[in-house]
Design a protein around this motif. Sequence first.
Motif, PDB file in Angstrom:
ATOM      1  N   THR A 417       0.828  -1.216   0.000  1.00 18.49           N
ATOM      2  CA  THR A 417       0.000   0.000   0.000  1.00 18.49           C
ATOM      3  C   THR A 417       0.850   1.247   0.000  1.00 18.49           C
ATOM      4  O   THR A 417       0.597   2.212  -0.748  1.00 18.49           O
ATOM      5  CB  THR A 417      -0.931  -0.013   1.220  1.00 18.49           C
ATOM      6  N   LEU A 418       1.895   1.254   0.816  1.00 20.55           N
ATOM      7  CA  LEU A 418       2.777   2.410   0.868  1.00 20.55           C
ATOM      8  C   LEU A 418       3.542   2.589  -0.440  1.00 20.55           C
ATOM      9  O   LEU A 418       3.737   3.716  -0.912  1.00 20.55           O
ATOM     10  CB  LEU A 418       3.759   2.247   2.032  1.00 20.55           C
ATOM     11  N   VAL A 419       3.959   1.475  -1.061  1.00 27.96           N
ATOM     12  CA  VAL A 419       4.686   1.556  -2.333  1.00 27.96           C
ATOM     13  C   VAL A 419       3.791   2.122  -3.422  1.00 27.96           C
ATOM     14  O   VAL A 419       4.215   2.959  -4.234  1.00 27.96           O
ATOM     15  CB  VAL A 419       5.227   0.162  -2.710  1.00 27.96           C
ATOM     16  N   LYS A 420       2.527   1.696  -3.473  1.00 31.94           N
ATOM     17  CA  LYS A 420       1.609   2.238  -4.469  1.00 31.94           C
ATOM     18  C   LYS A 420       1.385   3.730  -4.266  1.00 31.94           C
ATOM     19  O   LYS A 420       1.301   4.497  -5.234  1.00 31.94           O
ATOM     20  CB  LYS A 420       0.279   1.486  -4.403  1.00 31.94           C
ATOM     21  N   LEU A 421       1.283   4.151  -3.019  1.00 36.63           N
ATOM     22  CA  LEU A 421       1.098   5.571  -2.733  1.00 36.63           C
ATOM     23  C   LEU A 421       2.315   6.375  -3.176  1.00 36.63           C
ATOM     24  O   LEU A 421       2.190   7.448  -3.796  1.00 36.63           O
ATOM     25  CB  LEU A 421       0.853   5.755  -1.234  1.00 36.63           C
ATOM     26  N   ILE A 422       3.508   5.862  -2.901  1.00 36.75           N
ATOM     27  CA  ILE A 422       4.723   6.564  -3.310  1.00 36.75           C
ATOM     28  C   ILE A 422       4.841   6.593  -4.829  1.00 36.75           C
ATOM     29  O   ILE A 422       5.212   7.612  -5.428  1.00 36.75           O
ATOM     30  CB  ILE A 422       5.959   5.891  -2.668  1.00 36.75           C
ATOM     31  N   ALA A 423       4.523   5.468  -5.481  1.00 36.76           N
ATOM     32  CA  ALA A 423       4.602   5.421  -6.945  1.00 36.76           C
ATOM     33  C   ALA A 423       3.614   6.390  -7.578  1.00 36.76           C
ATOM     34  O   ALA A 423       3.941   7.090  -8.554  1.00 36.76           O
ATOM     35  CB  ALA A 423       4.337   4.000  -7.427  1.00 36.76           C
ATOM     36  N   ARG A 424       2.395   6.470  -7.043  1.00 37.06           N
ATOM     37  CA  ARG A 424       1.406   7.408  -7.590  1.00 37.06           C
ATOM     38  C   ARG A 424       1.876   8.851  -7.423  1.00 37.06           C
ATOM     39  O   ARG A 424       1.697   9.693  -8.302  1.00 37.06           O
ATOM     40  CB  ARG A 424       0.062   7.196  -6.900  1.00 37.06           C
ATOM     41  N   TRP A 425       2.483   9.141  -6.283  1.00 36.22           N
ATOM     42  CA  TRP A 425       2.984  10.505  -6.055  1.00 36.22           C
ATOM     43  C   TRP A 425       4.124  10.843  -7.013  1.00 36.22           C
ATOM     44  O   TRP A 425       4.192  11.957  -7.538  1.00 36.22           O
ATOM     45  CB  TRP A 425       3.450  10.646  -4.615  1.00 36.22           C
ATOM     46  N   ILE A 426       5.027   9.875  -7.268  1.00 37.94           N
ATOM     47  CA  ILE A 426       6.145  10.127  -8.182  1.00 37.94           C
ATOM     48  C   ILE A 426       5.625  10.396  -9.588  1.00 37.94           C
ATOM     49  O   ILE A 426       6.098  11.309 -10.279  1.00 37.94           O
ATOM     50  CB  ILE A 426       7.121   8.940  -8.161  1.00 37.94           C
ATOM     51  N   VAL A 427       4.640   9.602 -10.024  1.00 38.62           N
ATOM     52  CA  VAL A 427       4.068   9.821 -11.350  1.00 38.62           C
ATOM     53  C   VAL A 427       3.405  11.192 -11.427  1.00 38.62           C
ATOM     54  O   VAL A 427       3.541  11.918 -12.426  1.00 38.62           O
ATOM     55  CB  VAL A 427       3.072   8.701 -11.679  1.00 38.62           C
ATOM     56  N   THR A 428       2.680  11.576 -10.370  1.00 37.75           N
ATOM     57  CA  THR A 428       2.035  12.894 -10.355  1.00 37.75           C
ATOM     58  C   THR A 428       3.056  14.014 -10.431  1.00 37.75           C
ATOM     59  O   THR A 428       2.876  15.004 -11.158  1.00 37.75           O
ATOM     60  CB  THR A 428       1.174  13.033  -9.096  1.00 37.75           C
ATOM     61  N   GLU A 429       4.154  13.874  -9.681  1.00 33.68           N
ATOM     62  CA  GLU A 429       5.192  14.902  -9.704  1.00 33.68           C
ATOM     63  C   GLU A 429       5.846  15.002 -11.075  1.00 33.68           C
ATOM     64  O   GLU A 429       6.155  16.101 -11.544  1.00 33.68           O
ATOM     65  CB  GLU A 429       6.250  14.611  -8.629  1.00 33.68           C
ATOM     66  N   ARG A 430       6.048  13.871 -11.715  1.00 39.53           N
ATOM     67  CA  ARG A 430       6.646  13.904 -13.061  1.00 39.53           C
ATOM     68  C   ARG A 430       5.709  14.577 -14.056  1.00 39.53           C
ATOM     69  O   ARG A 430       6.155  15.351 -14.917  1.00 39.53           O
ATOM     70  CB  ARG A 430       6.985  12.493 -13.506  1.00 39.53           C
ATOM     71  N   GLU A 431       4.424  14.309 -13.937  1.00 40.83           N
ATOM     72  CA  GLU A 431       3.472  14.977 -14.828  1.00 40.83           C
ATOM     73  C   GLU A 431       3.430  16.476 -14.568  1.00 40.83           C
ATOM     74  O   GLU A 431       3.336  17.279 -15.504  1.00 40.83           O
ATOM     75  CB  GLU A 431       2.087  14.363 -14.631  1.00 40.83           C
ATOM     76  N   LYS A 432       3.508  16.874 -13.293  1.00 40.71           N
ATOM     77  CA  LYS A 432       3.524  18.297 -12.976  1.00 40.71           C
ATOM     78  C   LYS A 432       4.764  18.978 -13.543  1.00 40.71           C
ATOM     79  O   LYS A 432       4.692  20.099 -14.051  1.00 40.71           O
ATOM     80  CB  LYS A 432       3.466  18.502 -11.461  1.00 40.71           C
ATOM     81  N   GLN A 433       5.886  18.306 -13.440  1.00 38.55           N
ATOM     82  CA  GLN A 433       7.103  18.890 -13.995  1.00 38.55           C
ATOM     83  C   GLN A 433       7.007  19.034 -15.514  1.00 38.55           C
ATOM     84  O   GLN A 433       7.419  20.040 -16.081  1.00 38.55           O
ATOM     85  CB  GLN A 433       8.303  18.021 -13.620  1.00 38.55           C
ATOM     86  N   THR A 434       6.431  18.009 -16.167  1.00 34.49           N
ATOM     87  CA  THR A 434       6.260  18.103 -17.620  1.00 34.49           C
ATOM     88  C   THR A 434       5.309  19.237 -17.992  1.00 34.49           C
ATOM     89  O   THR A 434       5.580  20.024 -18.906  1.00 34.49           O
ATOM     90  CB  THR A 434       5.730  16.775 -18.171  1.00 34.49           C
TER      91      THR A 434
END
Length: 624
Positions: A417-434
């Motif tokens: 559960t924690l890994v999925k939350l971290i992975a979702r946050w990383i993807v969101t941050e990458r999209e924000k940067q793009t």
Amino acid sequence: LNKNHSSLGPALTLLGVSYEALNTAVTRVQFKAVDELVKKHLNSAQAVRAVQALIKGAYDSIFSLLVNRVNSSIVGSFEGRHSTAAFIGLLDIFGFESFDKNSFEQLCINYCNESLQQQFNRFVFKLEQQEYKREGINWEFIEFADNQDILDLIDKKHGGILTILDEQCMLGMRCNDRTFVSAVYDKCKSSSDRFQANTKQKAQGKFSIRHYAGIVEYDTAGFMEKNKDEIPMEASELFANSSCDFIRHLAIVIASKMHGNSNDNNNTVDKPPPQSSSIKRRAFKSSISRVSVGGQFACQLQKLRRRIDETHPHYVRCLKPNDQLRPDRFDPNIVVDQLRCGGILEAIRVSRAGFPQRYTFEHFVARFGVLSSTLNAASSGYQPCRPQRIKLGPINTPLKQKAPLKYRPDPKKECETLVKLIARWIVTEREKQTQGILEDEEDEETCQTDSLSPRSFWKNHQSPPKSKKSPKIIQTPVEVSKVGIQVGATKVFLLQETFDTIERVRGQVLSVNATKIASLIRMFLSRVRYLAMLRAFRRDGKTKTRRRLADEIEMLRSASDTKENDCNRSVNTFVGSYESKSFSHLEKMSSNCSEPQEFQWVSVGHGRFVKRGQSACFDNFQAL
């Protein structure tokens, strides 16, 4: 030999030989030419090298005997020994060497370091592969720089430096150091990119090799002599004719090494020493057929590699903190140079090519569980509200007890559960940067087209309207492996880039939480100090009031011409004027009463008093 030397007598006693035999062994040499033994006297320099070769050969043989004796003691009796018996192998080597002048010894040492570095890299990579397969994670082939081209440059058959050196030594008197280095230039410069030799180096008989730890320049002066620097046949016969049994054992080891076979050493520990005639028959009569130093070194290194591959090695890295040999002094430049020369940096580079960071489920949740609330709020668009008022002070709350074992959460599920939350946050941050990069490009284009009038400026830079409800973000499933995280059977594997990102966010969260905790603690301590000061101020005020009342009463009692009613009225008037906040208001209330009423002072705490009376005008309490 100098008969007057102080060390000659003890040396002859320990070796068990005579002066004439030792003098003949180190000052003469014999070789075979056309089926005839030819004896030749050595000059002083050659005799010194013969003595040094004798000393090194004796030391090497003693070391081999000691190691074989330890191995035989571990295995047991000789009759019960098997071919797969246990053994101890010790490799004591400082590491990569690069001095102002590097010769044949440095080439052999660096060749050994290159070979062991290759074995170490493959060992680390093999362990990585085994762990990935055991954990059942998805992984691809890891590419790392292999130094096989350097090993081929040094020891390739019919093309390596050591092979060319052996060929030159076999040709005898017709070859020297100059012919050797010319052959190296012709064969190695065009076959390997690791080999370098400019015009100046060719004039001086030098060449350079680009090792994994750096470029090293080698001077070929003395390569031929050092490659033939072996124990003379006369020295082997000298040890065989010794009166000491232990020295005769050394002669057997020396004779076996002259044959190029070191496997016989294990069988010579417990055998009785043979006669000198058998050793003479086994010894070679010509230096042409003997194994060179470089050849022996290469054979021993290959045997070492095979043994290391068959066993489970343990590496001990020793680092010297400074060159002055002083305590509490750490020189980072020297330590980094040792790490580079010892191959540690290269091994770390191999490890970083895969998943260098790995945690067990419990350790991962304990370390990164603090990010759950923060990343959940960031990924869902929820903004945490202002915290409510916190009550500070001693509260008698029971200690938190551990939940029963059957009610504890599964660490793997919690970790997933924690890994999925971290992975979702990383993807969101990458999209924000793009998106941020695209918005920055659009803003630059808009700024170039818009005018610089105040109206356009405020139109473009006005703040967006605040909405009470935050927009809902639709959470799509994220593939965890794409962000650099793999969940295995017992561990969580992280890429280095992903680990650095998570650690950076964790440091920010811990910093914010530490600041909040410190502010609350400082507020609590300040409040405690303020309350202590307030209690002390009120305690001092009460004490001063009592003293002043006592003085006034004593003064009124001492006046003999004052009536008792006047005295009481004066006292009451004084108390009312000191304790009451508005004495004039009390007079107005008392004037409304038709007749005097009785009342009494009642304390309500914290230095405050009210008076309670019998009449209706004093039915209510009035704070003073």
